[in-house]
Design a protein around this motif. Structure first.
Motif, short mmCIF file in Angstrom:
data_model
loop_
_atom_site.label_atom_id
_atom_site.label_comp_id
_atom_site.label_asym_id
_atom_site.label_seq_id
_atom_site.Cartn_x
_atom_site.Cartn_y
_atom_site.Cartn_z
N ARG A 97 -2.68 9.92 -1.48
CA ARG A 97 -2.00 9.06 -2.44
C ARG A 97 -0.93 9.83 -3.20
O ARG A 97 -1.19 10.89 -3.76
CB ARG A 97 -3.00 8.47 -3.43
CG ARG A 97 -2.36 7.38 -4.24
CD ARG A 97 -3.35 6.40 -4.78
NE ARG A 97 -2.64 5.26 -5.32
CZ ARG A 97 -3.05 4.55 -6.34
NH1 ARG A 97 -4.20 4.83 -6.91
NH2 ARG A 97 -2.35 3.54 -6.78
N LYS A 98 0.30 9.29 -3.20
CA LYS A 98 1.41 9.93 -3.91
C LYS A 98 2.08 8.88 -4.78
O LYS A 98 3.06 8.25 -4.36
CB LYS A 98 2.42 10.51 -2.92
CG LYS A 98 1.83 11.62 -2.05
CD LYS A 98 2.87 12.19 -1.12
CE LYS A 98 2.27 13.26 -0.24
NZ LYS A 98 3.18 13.74 0.80
N PRO A 99 1.56 8.63 -5.99
CA PRO A 99 2.14 7.58 -6.83
C PRO A 99 3.62 7.86 -7.10
O PRO A 99 4.04 9.02 -7.14
CB PRO A 99 1.33 7.67 -8.13
CG PRO A 99 0.08 8.37 -7.73
CD PRO A 99 0.44 9.30 -6.62
N HIS B 75 0.84 -1.21 0.00
CA HIS B 75 0.00 0.00 0.00
C HIS B 75 0.87 1.25 0.00
O HIS B 75 0.62 2.21 -0.70
CB HIS B 75 -0.90 0.04 1.25
CG HIS B 75 -1.96 -1.02 1.29
ND1 HIS B 75 -2.65 -1.44 0.18
CD2 HIS B 75 -2.48 -1.73 2.33
CE1 HIS B 75 -3.53 -2.37 0.54
NE2 HIS B 75 -3.44 -2.56 1.83
N ASP C 200 1.80 1.31 -4.13
CA ASP C 200 0.59 2.02 -4.55
C ASP C 200 0.63 3.49 -4.15
O ASP C 200 -0.23 4.27 -4.58
CB ASP C 200 -0.65 1.34 -3.96
CG ASP C 200 -0.77 -0.12 -4.43
OD1 ASP C 200 -0.17 -0.44 -5.46
OD2 ASP C 200 -1.44 -0.92 -3.76
N TYR D 250 -3.55 1.71 7.10
CA TYR D 250 -4.07 1.19 5.82
C TYR D 250 -5.31 0.31 5.99
O TYR D 250 -5.76 -0.32 5.04
CB TYR D 250 -2.96 0.42 5.09
CG TYR D 250 -1.78 1.30 4.84
CD1 TYR D 250 -1.82 2.26 3.83
CD2 TYR D 250 -0.65 1.24 5.63
CE1 TYR D 250 -0.77 3.12 3.61
CE2 TYR D 250 0.42 2.10 5.42
CZ TYR D 250 0.36 3.04 4.40
OH TYR D 250 1.40 3.90 4.20
N TRP E 179 0.23 5.05 -1.14
CA TRP E 179 -0.63 5.61 -0.10
C TRP E 179 0.22 6.01 1.11
O TRP E 179 0.99 5.19 1.61
CB TRP E 179 -1.67 4.58 0.37
CG TRP E 179 -2.72 4.29 -0.65
CD1 TRP E 179 -2.79 3.20 -1.46
CD2 TRP E 179 -3.85 5.11 -0.97
NE1 TRP E 179 -3.89 3.28 -2.26
CE2 TRP E 179 -4.57 4.44 -1.98
CE3 TRP E 179 -4.33 6.33 -0.50
CZ2 TRP E 179 -5.74 4.96 -2.53
CZ3 TRP E 179 -5.48 6.84 -1.04
CH2 TRP E 179 -6.17 6.17 -2.05
#
Ligand code: SF4
Length: 267
Positions: free
Chosen positions: A252-254, A20, A24, A235, A26
């Motif tokens: 969210r920081k891809p 996560h 991803d 999470y 997060w």
């Protein structure tokens, strides 16, 4: 890839949590008062060793957080935390047990170590100095409750200290714990990390990276009532598919996997 202690420890806590966070993108929202206070306090400590006014530095750094919509726990308030911080700084100055020569070089020191496969491991050590005249690696911690000191030798099992001893090769380590409670306390905890513990940590790093690179991210939450780590995991909203919980705790920081080592600066 650059790996850090935070990254390895997240994986060991729960591989799904690692996915996560690092794959991803997060991240927990940066509004936890205790964490931001810890950062402000570390800057105040740096000011003390640089012979500046630590109380003024704490006030300046903590004031910068005041309007960030902080989330307090344990009945804390901004004022109360400031007051406790100033009392802790006073106590620390009076104790006068820590010395750091050349503080510009020996505070927040970056160490990097190649770990094979083109990877490297990076750590930021809070300080290298002396405690009661003995040279050692130092870590600062701010907390609202005392760290356990028993059974004797417990500190030698602390994974972060073992990690920093492994990356620096320094066996003498200490944790200075600033306890924010009604009667503030500073704990000076010192231990020696053996060669064997350092070797084993190196093996743990290699093994963990092998599992990460093999994309092994099965959740192992360790559920066993009442010690269910999922209940305090940021999470949990993703794992339960509950969007309102996700919105409350995460952003969210891809692409975060390439910047994970920066977490080291945040603790
Ligand atoms: S909620 Fe539980 S299973 Fe999900 S990431 Fe956190 S610890 Fe792992």
């Amino acid at each position: 890839m650059t790996y850090s202690y935070t990254q390895i420890s997240q994986y060991l806590t729960c591989p799904r949590r690692y996915r996560h966070r690092y794959l991803d993108g997060w991240q927990e929202k940066d509004t936890r008062a205790a964490m931001l206070f810890g950062r402000a306090f570390e800057r105040a400590l740096a000011a003390y060793f640089l012979r500046e006014d630590p109380a003024a530095a704490l006030f300046r750094e903590w004031s910068a957080c005041q309007n960030l919509g902080l989330q307090y726990s344990n009945g804390d308030t901004w004022d109360r935390m400031l007051q406790q911080g100033i009392m802790l700084l006073d106590r620390f100055c009076q104790d006068d047990r820590i010395r750091i020569r050349q503080p510009r070089r020996n505070l927040q020191i970056k160490f990097a170590r190649p770990i094979g496969g083109g990877n490297e491991f990076v750590a930021y050590v809070d300080a290298i100095g002396k405690i009661d005249g003995t040279g050692c690696l130092l870590e600062w911690k701010t907390t609202s409750s005392r760290y356990a000191e028993e059974p004797d030798g417990l500190l030698a099992l602390d994974p972060q200290l073992v990690c920093y001893s492994w990356i620096t090769g320094i066996s003498e380590v200490a944790m200075v714990v600033f306890v924010r409670k009604r009667l503030v306390e500073v704990q000076y905890l010192r231990t020696t990390i053996t060669d064997q513990r350092r070797r084993e940590f190196g093996q743990l790093v290699e093994d963990t990276i092998r599992r990460i690179e093999s994309a092994e991210f099965l959740p192992h939450s360790g559920i066993r009532f009442p010690q269910n780590p999922c209940s305090s995991c940021p999470y949990v909203g993703i794992c339960l598919g509950q969007q309102q919980l996700v919105n409350a705790t995460l952003v969210r920081k891809p692409g975060a996997e390439h910047l994970d080592w920066l977490d080291e600066l945040a603790y």
